[in-house]
Design a protein around this motif. Structure first.
Motif, PDB file in Angstrom:
ATOM      1  N   ARG A 128       0.966  -1.106  -0.007  1.00 41.30           N
ATOM      2  CA  ARG A 128      -0.200   0.029   0.107  1.00 41.30           C
ATOM      3  C   ARG A 128       0.896   1.171  -0.100  1.00 41.30           C
ATOM      4  O   ARG A 128       1.860   1.300   0.832  1.00 41.30           O
ATOM      5  CB  ARG A 128      -0.732  -0.111   1.193  1.00 41.30           C
ATOM      6  N   ASP A 129       0.541   2.179  -1.146  1.00 39.31           N
ATOM      7  CA  ASP A 129       1.349   3.342  -0.942  1.00 39.31           C
ATOM      8  C   ASP A 129       0.368   4.354  -1.939  1.00 39.31           C
ATOM      9  O   ASP A 129       0.543   4.438  -3.024  1.00 39.31           O
ATOM     10  CB  ASP A 129       2.795   3.337  -1.573  1.00 39.31           C
ATOM     11  N   ASP A 130      -0.527   5.005  -1.397  1.00 41.93           N
ATOM     12  CA  ASP A 130      -1.811   5.615  -2.032  1.00 41.93           C
ATOM     13  C   ASP A 130      -0.955   6.966  -2.412  1.00 41.93           C
ATOM     14  O   ASP A 130      -0.803   7.742  -1.604  1.00 41.93           O
ATOM     15  CB  ASP A 130      -2.740   5.867  -0.957  1.00 41.93           C
ATOM     16  N   CYS A 132      -2.614   9.400  -3.414  1.00 40.82           N
ATOM     17  CA  CYS A 132      -3.095  10.510  -3.158  1.00 40.82           C
ATOM     18  C   CYS A 132      -3.030  10.980  -1.767  1.00 40.82           C
ATOM     19  O   CYS A 132      -3.484  12.167  -1.459  1.00 40.82           O
ATOM     20  CB  CYS A 132      -4.704  10.246  -3.134  1.00 40.82           C
ATOM     21  N   VAL A 133      -2.484  10.173  -0.691  1.00 41.99           N
ATOM     22  CA  VAL A 133      -1.976  10.595   0.547  1.00 41.99           C
ATOM     23  C   VAL A 133      -0.854  11.346   0.582  1.00 41.99           C
ATOM     24  O   VAL A 133       0.483  10.601   0.405  1.00 41.99           O
ATOM     25  CB  VAL A 133      -2.318   9.766   1.374  1.00 41.99           C
ATOM     26  N   ALA A 154      -6.156   6.163   9.408  1.00 42.09           N
ATOM     27  CA  ALA A 154      -6.335   5.899   8.216  1.00 42.09           C
ATOM     28  C   ALA A 154      -5.361   6.150   7.193  1.00 42.09           C
ATOM     29  O   ALA A 154      -5.119   5.391   6.323  1.00 42.09           O
ATOM     30  CB  ALA A 154      -7.987   5.897   7.695  1.00 42.09           C
ATOM     31  N   HIS A 155      -5.003   7.331   7.196  1.00 37.82           N
ATOM     32  CA  HIS A 155      -4.035   8.079   6.147  1.00 37.82           C
ATOM     33  C   HIS A 155      -2.660   7.252   6.274  1.00 37.82           C
ATOM     34  O   HIS A 155      -1.904   7.008   5.438  1.00 37.82           O
ATOM     35  CB  HIS A 155      -3.812   9.286   6.302  1.00 37.82           C
ATOM     36  N   ARG A 157      -2.029   4.222   7.499  1.00 38.70           N
ATOM     37  CA  ARG A 157      -2.217   2.802   6.781  1.00 38.70           C
ATOM     38  C   ARG A 157      -2.223   2.774   5.665  1.00 38.70           C
ATOM     39  O   ARG A 157      -1.771   1.836   4.595  1.00 38.70           O
ATOM     40  CB  ARG A 157      -3.513   2.280   7.510  1.00 38.70           C
ATOM     41  N   ARG A 158      -2.907   3.960   4.748  1.00 39.64           N
ATOM     42  CA  ARG A 158      -2.667   3.721   3.242  1.00 39.64           C
ATOM     43  C   ARG A 158      -1.440   4.045   2.708  1.00 39.64           C
ATOM     44  O   ARG A 158      -1.380   3.904   1.527  1.00 39.64           O
ATOM     45  CB  ARG A 158      -3.657   5.094   2.918  1.00 39.64           C
ATOM     46  N   ILE A 159      -0.314   4.718   3.741  1.00 41.55           N
ATOM     47  CA  ILE A 159       0.897   4.792   3.281  1.00 41.55           C
ATOM     48  C   ILE A 159       2.091   3.887   4.020  1.00 41.55           C
ATOM     49  O   ILE A 159       2.958   4.021   3.994  1.00 41.55           O
ATOM     50  CB  ILE A 159       1.422   6.187   3.254  1.00 41.55           C
ATOM     51  N   ARG A 160       1.528   2.807   4.476  1.00 34.34           N
ATOM     52  CA  ARG A 160       2.448   1.954   5.305  1.00 34.34           C
ATOM     53  C   ARG A 160       3.650   1.195   4.574  1.00 34.34           C
ATOM     54  O   ARG A 160       4.587   0.914   5.284  1.00 34.34           O
ATOM     55  CB  ARG A 160       1.396   0.881   6.040  1.00 34.34           C
TER      56      ARG A 160
END
Length: 766
Positions: A128-130, A132-133, A154-155, A157-160
């Motif tokens: 996960r490497d969104d 958008c974040v 949550a942000h 975790r989206r770039i963990r």
């Protein structure tokens, strides 16, 4: 032994085993398997349709894997055969548990591979490497303007899986700090999530260091992240102030309009089980209703009475702990309590209501003779056996409860007075006035009762027949009792003396109070008792008898005795009961009593040693401002003017006391304590006690209350007042100053001046 039941023999339709089918169609294990796993489909191992568990296997394949083919877990191949089994009584087959669980009684095998579902779950998880974040920006690029970010967990975790520079070093620092301070693993993991967010914002801003302003946007652990970044040298100092986030304002409840909530209060939240509609009383739209009324209307009617049902407005309340509770009795506002078995049993075992007393007083029936009631038959613990109250008596008892609540009585006092009135009304009733003697005899015969408060309550409503014996003044009764103890001749002469002092003699003059007559008789009684043994009339008393009585009482007792003897024999001579006055011409040396100062060590900390707010104020008024005991008791609330720091003392000539800082503070503290303890008392006096606050006659505090304040201090109010005036006289020789400060007469002021400055006394002989 009973014969064993025979079950049908056949093949189970789930596991295809042969034997007894206790469930007629399935074996015991497959019957529970079907209930636990209702979903059907092709098995991953054998391919047959059946009920599958979370691993996608049927029950027979699970038994085979656990018994004969554990290698299938590492190399799952579809289309594998299954071994059929016999279902024999007393022989249990292996439990069909999921693959990732060990057999009962055996430890888990750590070398076993993960279950199929877990491997499917791991395979489905992608790095996960969104983008958008916080997308990274070029280093050194300046943003056009700064905006605050709303970051959440949550942000993070989206770039963990994003590769962030300096993160391994910060993670190691967080772990070391947790080990140093003995913190848990969850602590440093939570800190690492916040550190990742901070580094991501740094890269998004194109900075080399993490700005301290960024930490304001983190959801939590701001101080922890700031400390770790500061130790690592990755934190840039703040360039703008920390933003002030205003708290969300409190609003009113959407249903009942009570203030202190953002949506619904707790009461209206539980009220939501009722159907929605429009209240026909207040007109609220879309609110839960009970018999056409919303909760706000039910609360208003419950607190203000059923007569408010015709009104269209509701009382606004505070929310939270200050909000009133809505307790609806069965049958009120259409509410019906649920019928519980415990309530029915309690109602069945509850004794029947006792009948009304047959001894109620009938106002139309005359009394044959007066007799004192004996209340000793009403023993302790028999209140439940009292006769039932009539409707009039019950209304009077309810009115007494409201009266006690308005007066602000203590709970114990209210309970004691209510119990006493309940006993009285149960036996006598409320249809006719009750003799005062019967009411006063109740506490003497039955412990745990009182008469004073219920006597005042009934007297205000005209339900008390006064006792003639109680109409006599207490001092008059004491005088008569002492006269009766003397011989008849002397007693007759003393009664004539009393008539003269009361203004009923041969010559008219103002009447003397019985309290003063009682005091005179107290001086005379020891001497008269001695004379009664040898004379039958006061005509036999000579001048030598009086001199002998005065000789045995030197000082102040002798002067008091001589004043009483002169009053006695002058009155008897006026009434022509004696021929001459034996007390005439007997002088006594004049004794001038000068005030004596009190040692300083006894005055040190006097106010602090007083017990209670009222006691401290009384000590300050007497010790600082020189007030007398009687005028202190009769101070009224209207006499105290705190805003201007003045106190008006009620005397023949008005005297104004200007309060010092200590007395002003003590007066304010006492007023707050007085209002807290007796908020509803109508007593107009400044000083009140537990008795005077609840007394309908509104009396001042008694002298005993003032004496009880000074008794633990080892001083008397009069001595303390004299010491204060004498101390002021030492600092000034001006009697006018004493008259203005303490409001005393000129003669009294000169006495204190002479006591403080003896050299100013005139020594000329007249």
């Amino acid at each position: 032994m009973a014969a064993r039941r025979a079950w049908p023999i056949g093949q189970c339709r789930v596991c295809l085993g042969w034997g007894e089918k206790a469930q007629f169609a399935d074996c015991v294990g497959c019957s529970s398997w079907r209930q636990q796993h209702p979903d059907t489909g092709p098995c991953r191992r054998c391919g047959h349709d059946g009920h599958l568990n979370t691993d996608g296997l049927c029950r027979l394949c699970l038994q085979v894997i656990r018994t004969f083919d554990p290698g299938w877990i590492a190399d799952p191949i579809a289309g594998q055969p299954c071994q059929l089994a016999l279902i024999l009584p007393g022989i249990s087959t292996p439990r069909a548990q999921p693959i990732d669980r060990p057999l009962r009684g055996k430890p888990r095998d750590a070398s076993r591979p993960r279950s199929w579902l877990e491997r499917q779950r791991v395979a489905a998880v992608q790095p996960r490497d969104d983008p958008c974040v916080c997308p990274p920006a070029l280093r050194g690029q300046l943003p056009l303007f700064q905006l605050r970010r709303q970051l959440t967990e949550a942000h993070a975790r989206r770039i963990r899986d994003r590769q962030l520079a300096d993160y391994p070093r910060l993670r190691a620092a967080a772990i070391a700090k947790a080990a140093e301070h003995g913190l848990s693993t969850a602590w440093w993991r939570s800190a690492c999530w916040m550190l990742r967010l901070a580094l991501a914002v740094r890269d998004a801003d194109g900075e080399d260091l993490v700005a301290e302003e960024v930490l304001d946007d983190l959801p939590r652990s701001r101080d922890t992240a700031a400390g770790i970044l500061r130790e690592a040298g990755l934190l840039r100092a703040r360039r703008r102030r920390r933003p002030v986030v205003p708290a969300k304002p409190h609003r009113s409840c959407r249903h009942c309009d009570c203030w202190g909530f953002r949506s619904l209060c707790s009461g209206c939240g539980s009220w939501g089980r009722h159907p929605l509609g429009d209240c026909h009383r207040c007109g609220r739209h879309g609110v839960p209703l009970l018999d056409g009324l919303c909760r706000a209307c039910c609360l208003h009617i419950a607190h203000h009475g059923p007569e408010t049902q015709a009104q269209t407005w509701t009382q606004l309340w505070f929310g939270g702990d200050l909000a009133p509770r809505l307790v609806i009795r069965s049958g009120t506002l259409g509410y019906a309590a649920p019928h519980h078995k415990a309530r029915q049993q309690a109602a069945a075992t509850r004794p029947t209501e006792p009948p009304v007393s047959p001894h109620l007083v009938n106002p139309a029936q005359g009394a044959l003779f007066d007799a004192r009631r004996d209340w000793s038959c009403v023993t302790v613990g028999q209140l439940d056996r009292l006769p039932s109250l009539t409707r009039t008596a019950q209304a009077l008892l309810d009115e007494f409860g409201h009266h006690a609540e308005r007066q602000g009585w203590d709970e114990q006092v209210r309970r004691l007075a209510t119990r006493s009135l309940r006993i009285l009304l149960a036996w006598v009733g409320a249809d006719a006035p009750i003799p005062e003697a019967d009411i006063r005899s109740l506490p003497a015969d039955r412990p745990g009762t009182s008469a004073r408060r219920i006597l005042q309550f009934l007297a205000q409503r005209g339900l008390v027949i006064p006792d003639p014996a109680r109409g006599i003044d207490v001092h008059e009764r004491a005088v008569e009792q002492r006269i009766q103890a003397l011989p008849a001749g002397i007693a007759a002469e003393l009664r004539r003396w009393v008539l003269v002092l009361r203004g009923d003699g041969r010559r008219a003059h103002p009447a003397m109070p019985f309290a003063t007559i009682r005091k005179y008789l107290g001086y005379l009684h020891p001497v008269l008792t001695g004379w009664a043994g040898r004379v039958t009339s006061l005509r036999e008393i000579t001048n030598d008898d009086i001199r002998h009585a005065l000789a045995s009482r030197p000082g102040s007792p002798g002067r008091d005795l001589l004043s009483a003897l002169r009053s006695l024999f002058q009155a008897l001579k006026q009434e022509r009961m004696i021929f001459r006055d034996p007390a005439r011409g007997i002088p006594l040396p004049q004794i001038e009593r000068l005030p004596v100062p009190i040692p300083t060590d006894r005055l040190r900390g006097l106010v602090d040693r007083a017990d209670g707010m009222m006691a401290k104020l009384v000590v300050a008024l007497i010790a600082i401002h020189g007030l007398g005991r009687r005028e202190t008791r009769h101070l009224r609330l209207t006499d105290l003017d705190l805003p201007h720091g003045r106190l008006t003392v009620r005397r023949d000539l008005r005297h104004i006391v200007y309060l010092d800082e200590l007395t002003h503070t003590l007066a304010g503290d006492w007023l707050r304590d007085r209002h807290r303890r007796w908020p509803r008392t109508a007593n107009p006096y400044l000083l009140v006690s537990q008795q005077t606050a609840a007394d309908d006659r509104l009396p001042p505090v008694s002298t005993m209350v003032i004496n009880d304040i000074f008794r633990p201090l080892g001083l008397s109010p009069s001595k303390l007042r004299q010491d204060r005036i004498l101390d002021e006289a030492r600092h000034t020789a001006d009697p006018v100053h004493l008259m203005r400060v303490f409001g005393i007469a000129a003669e009294t002021a000169m006495k204190y001046i002479y006591a403080a400055h003896p050299e100013r006394r005139s020594t000329l002989w007249r």
